[in-house]
Scaffold this active site. Structure first.
Site, mmCIF file in Angstrom:
data_model
loop_
_atom_site.group_PDB
_atom_site.id
_atom_site.type_symbol
_atom_site.label_atom_id
_atom_site.label_comp_id
_atom_site.label_asym_id
_atom_site.label_seq_id
_atom_site.Cartn_x
_atom_site.Cartn_y
_atom_site.Cartn_z
ATOM 1 N N GLY A 171 1.472 3.424 -5.943
ATOM 2 C CA GLY A 171 0.649 2.911 -7.035
ATOM 3 C C GLY A 171 -0.791 2.627 -6.663
ATOM 4 O O GLY A 171 -1.453 3.411 -5.974
ATOM 5 N N ILE A 172 -1.284 1.493 -7.106
ATOM 6 C CA ILE A 172 -2.678 1.106 -6.893
ATOM 7 C C ILE A 172 -2.989 0.948 -5.407
ATOM 8 O O ILE A 172 -4.046 1.365 -4.935
ATOM 9 C CB ILE A 172 -2.986 -0.193 -7.657
ATOM 10 C CG1 ILE A 172 -3.015 0.072 -9.171
ATOM 11 C CG2 ILE A 172 -4.308 -0.815 -7.196
ATOM 12 C CD1 ILE A 172 -3.067 -1.189 -10.024
ATOM 13 N N GLY A 173 -2.082 0.365 -4.654
ATOM 14 C CA GLY A 173 -2.309 0.170 -3.230
ATOM 15 C C GLY A 173 -2.486 1.472 -2.486
ATOM 16 O O GLY A 173 -3.392 1.609 -1.651
ATOM 17 N N GLY A 176 0.778 -1.237 0.000
ATOM 18 C CA GLY A 176 0.000 0.000 0.000
ATOM 19 C C GLY A 176 0.802 1.276 0.000
ATOM 20 O O GLY A 176 0.247 2.351 0.220
ATOM 21 N N SER A 204 -5.178 -9.021 -9.384
ATOM 22 C CA SER A 204 -4.556 -9.861 -10.399
ATOM 23 C C SER A 204 -4.093 -8.957 -11.547
ATOM 24 O O SER A 204 -3.449 -7.937 -11.304
ATOM 25 C CB SER A 204 -5.532 -10.931 -10.870
ATOM 26 O OG SER A 204 -4.939 -11.778 -11.813
ATOM 27 N N TYR A 209 5.104 -13.620 -14.263
ATOM 28 C CA TYR A 209 4.080 -12.727 -13.715
ATOM 29 C C TYR A 209 2.683 -13.221 -14.099
ATOM 30 O O TYR A 209 1.783 -13.308 -13.255
ATOM 31 C CB TYR A 209 4.317 -11.314 -14.240
ATOM 32 C CG TYR A 209 3.377 -10.266 -13.694
ATOM 33 C CD1 TYR A 209 3.481 -9.829 -12.382
ATOM 34 C CD2 TYR A 209 2.402 -9.687 -14.509
ATOM 35 C CE1 TYR A 209 2.630 -8.851 -11.881
ATOM 36 C CE2 TYR A 209 1.550 -8.715 -14.019
ATOM 37 C CZ TYR A 209 1.671 -8.295 -12.709
ATOM 38 O OH TYR A 209 0.825 -7.328 -12.218
#
Length: 252
Positions: free
Chosen positions: A17-19, A14, A137, A151
């Site tokens: 980025g996205i987190g 977190g 994902s 990945y």
């Protein structure tokens, strides 16, 4: 009233980025959020950016079980409950098949697969019935790209986790869903481009975005909004799905 008022959430990976974007949105919607990250400086900066008041940063490596235990020790001490898990921590090791090394394999699957499994498993004693588990994902779960086999395989594995865990946890009314982003403007995307310099990176970006039906890259907050949907009661009748947020790249 926020959509997550009174909820307690854990977001692994977190600190950027996205987190990080998801942690900011969850806090804005009323949740108390625990975020994890491996690098203390980045983690501290993320806590400060989120606002410090409704967030706790925990330095931990999601691939190490003793450090996952440490995460839950902190959560038990501070809140002793969880309503939401966003298993987001991941790494990307680029290598074509002839070049894949054992170390790259271990690094990828230890964080992206083992880390997800034991992050969820070790949360179960404090995870409330009716909670929401979200696994981050990727479109790589269904598409192949050069040098991305490790990945992609790891992301296909966690998609399978969600199918099975939806059944394992159905008696507790715990929902398990997968969020699969396409190209999102993050440091990981820059790395995925495999460019040697800025000019090559720009050229790769332009070539890649031309394949996206919506004609652009996504932003981290666009993923965070979908994570909020899956975390909240707005998705109360949804479990076991893979929700693609990819501008249509893997769909058309």
């Amino acid at each position: 009233m926020g959509k997550l008022d009174g909820k307690v959430a854990l977001i692994t990976g977190g600190s950027d980025g996205i987190g990080l974007a998801t942690a900011q949105r969850f806090v804005a919607e009323g949740a108390y959020v625990f975020i994890t990250g491996r690098r203390k400086e980045m983690l501290d900066a993320a806590v400060k950016k989120i606002g410090e008041k409704n967030v706790t940063g925990i330095q931990a490596d999601a691939s190490k079980l003793d450090q996952i235990d440490k995460i839950y020790e902190v959560i038990k001490k501070e809140k002793n409950t969880l309503d939401i898990i966003f298993a987001n921590a991941a790494v990307l090791n680029l290598a074509t098949l002839p070049a894949v090394t054992e170390q790259q394999f271990d690094d990828t699957f230890d964080i992206n697969v083992k880390g997800v499994l034991f992050t969820v498993q070790k949360a179960l004693p404090i995870l409330k019935d009716g909670s929401s588990i979200i696994i981050n994902s990727s479109i790589h779960s269904i598409k192949g790209f050069e040098a991305h086999s490790l990945y992609a395989a790891s992301k296909a594995a966690v998609r399978s986790f969600a199918r099975c865990w939806s059944v394992d946890l159905k008696d507790r009314k715990i929902r398990v869903n997968v969020l699969s982003p396409g190209p999102i403007k993050t440091a990981m995307l820059n790395h995925a481009m495999g460019a040697k310099n800025t000019e090559e990176l720009d050229a790769n970006f332009e070539r890649f975005v031309s394949a996206v039906p919506l004609g652009r890259y996504g932003q981290p907050d666009e993923i965070a909004k979908v994570a909020l949907f899956l975390a909240s009661d707005d998705s109360s009748y949804i479990t076991g799905i893979e929700l693609f947020v990819d501008g249509g790249l893997a769909q058309i």
